[in-house]
Design an enzyme around this catalytic site. Structure first.
Site, short mmCIF file in Angstrom:
data_model
loop_
_atom_site.label_atom_id
_atom_site.label_comp_id
_atom_site.label_asym_id
_atom_site.label_seq_id
_atom_site.Cartn_x
_atom_site.Cartn_y
_atom_site.Cartn_z
N ASP A 1 18.29 61.89 -2.13
CA ASP A 1 18.74 62.88 -3.10
C ASP A 1 19.65 62.20 -4.12
OD1 ASP A 1 17.41 64.69 -1.61
OD2 ASP A 1 19.15 65.86 -0.97
N ASP B 1 7.89 74.52 -0.98
CA ASP B 1 8.87 74.91 0.03
C ASP B 1 8.41 76.25 0.60
OD1 ASP B 1 10.36 72.71 -0.68
OD2 ASP B 1 11.79 73.81 -1.92
#
Lengths: 195, 252
Positions: free
Chosen positions: B11, B130
């Protein structure tokens, strides 16, 4: 100087670094180069169009015996044409560029190359070493003696293989991406540099 | 034969790795380039960079990072997060990203998949999904998992494939962060619905979890914290799998 021919698709900064080459589309530099690399990603037709302007000088260089390495689409561009799109390749190796079966396409990931190593490009690469592939088309030379490496894949529960490395005199082609294949790939690039 | 891939995710915020990563060899745990190179050395097959930079003005930092990574890394890497346009896709590719992934923008405007796959070549466009379990199926969430979209994850994967996606990066919001294993039911549903490779994500806590994902048909398994915090090395995961007959690239 090793010239890495720039077709303005893809980024080959790490190839440049690995072989201390120079990414260029300048005819004069390509003309003077001791070795040529044609890397490629994308569509055959578009790449063939970009290649058109440089074709003359590249073919002259190949003719004089300068070592030439085509990577992925760059390998397919060694052939006269492709079933992917219209457009003319270099035509220095005769044969076809064909589509992988639908349920095996795209062929993405690390797969093994079986080769007897040989004295040159794949020197020191043990049979079954893994390299990174990302493609939907593969080459099939008319002369099967030109195939120097093969790779297996599964389609409809059947094991098939395609040519993952070819060689015709001073012209080499690999379907995998040595520049994305970590240490093994760097060995191949180094071998090319030392040819 | 094609190997199953082990993928690590980083990330990134304003050009720095967000979660603290614990590698002894690494001097600067926030430097994505140094970490990426270390992961390559450890034998990771692929890296995914998820940019979570909120400020639009600071998004160019990502492009510089991508450029730097592409010079120094010799394995494929995928970049995504916050991409809203074909131009955004093109910029990442030009700066050296091998693959680009899209999530929210593709749901908002599915035609972006078609357009982007033309720019990148379809093998290089990844659609990230997702999904969260409902009574009867899995619902797609966007905006970093904040917004339910009322469409089924399995249907969306099929549609994305039809529009030109080359891979599906499938994260289960139910298993993500729990370290109890991937959502195998969701993974196998999506694998069976599409021909393109599926990267299972969310829930990896142990090597055996990857085995589960691969047996469910995933082509790759993605993890973050188990590698970042040194709980397992890439080599430990790969050895475990290869002892169980799963084909992985040796870490040599």
């Amino acid at each position: 100087m090793i010239a890495i021919v720039d077709l303005e698709i893809g980024n080959f900064a790490n190839v440049e670094k690995a072989i201390s080459g120079r990414v260029t589309k300048d005819k004069k530099l390509i003309e003077k180069a001791d070795k040529l690399v044609l890397p490629g990603v994308g569509n055959f037709g578009e790449a063939a169009r970009s290649l058109d302007k440089l074709k003359g000088v590249i073919l002259e260089q190949i003719e004089t015996g300068v070592p030439f390495l085509g990577i992925c689409l760059g390998m397919q561009l060694l052939f006269p044409s492709s079933s992917e799109a219209s457009g003319k390749g270099l035509g220095v190796i005769q044969g076809e560029v064909k589509s992988l079966p639908e349920n095996a396409s795209p062929h993405i990931g690390w797969n093994q190359v079986f080769s007897n190593g040989g004295p040159d490009l794949l020197k020191g690469v043990s049979a079954g070493s893994y390299f990174y592939f990302v493609h939907s088309f593969y080459v099939q030379p008319d002369d099967s003696d030109l195939v120097t490496g093969t790779t297996e894949y599964r389609a409809n529960n059947e094991v098939k293989e395609f040519a993952s490395a070819v060689r015709s005199n001073n012209v080499y082609g690999v379907q995998f991406h040595p520049e994305k294949s970590s240490r093994k790939g760097l060995e191949v690039l180094q071998n090319f540099k030392e040819l | 034969m094609l190997a199953k891939r082990i993928v690590a995710a980083l990330d990134i915020e304003e050009g720095r790795v967000v979660k603290g990563i614990q590698f002894e060899q690494i001097r600067d745990a926030g430097d994505p380039v140094e970490l990426a190179v270390e992961y390559e050395r450890e034998g990771i097959d692929e890296l995914v960079f998820l940019d979570i930079t909120a400020s639009h003005e600071k998004r160019d930092i990502l492009l510089d990072l991508v450029k730097e990574v592409s010079r120094k890394l010799y394995i494929p890497f995928t970049v995504g997060g916050g991409i809203r346009s074909v131009e955004g896709v093109r910029n990442l590719a030009r700066n050296g990203a091998d693959k680009v992934f899209m999530n929210t923008a593709a749901v908002d405007d599915p035609s972006l998949i078609e357009k982007s796959s033309k720019v990148l070549g379809s093998s290089n466009l990844v659609i990230a999904i997702d999904g969260k379990k409902t009574d009867s199926s899995w619902e797609v969430y966007t905006h970093g998992g904040r917004k339910p979209r009322g469409i089924s994850a399995v249907d969306w994967a099929k549609r994305a494939e039809r529009l030109g996606a080359g891979e599906i990066l499938l994260t289960s919001m139910d298993t993500d962060g729990m370290k109890g294993g991937f959502d195998l039911e969701l993974t196998s549903k999506v694998v069976n619905a599409v021909n393109i490779p599926v990267i299972a994500s969310g829930g990896a806590g142990e090597p055996k979890h990857f085995q589960g994902a691969f047996e469910a048909g995933a082509s790759a398994g993605l993890a973050a914290s188990i590698f970042h915090y040194g709980e397992y090395s890439v080599n430990e995961v790969k050895s475990y799998l290869s002892q169980r007959g799963i084909n992985v690239r040796p870490t040599d």
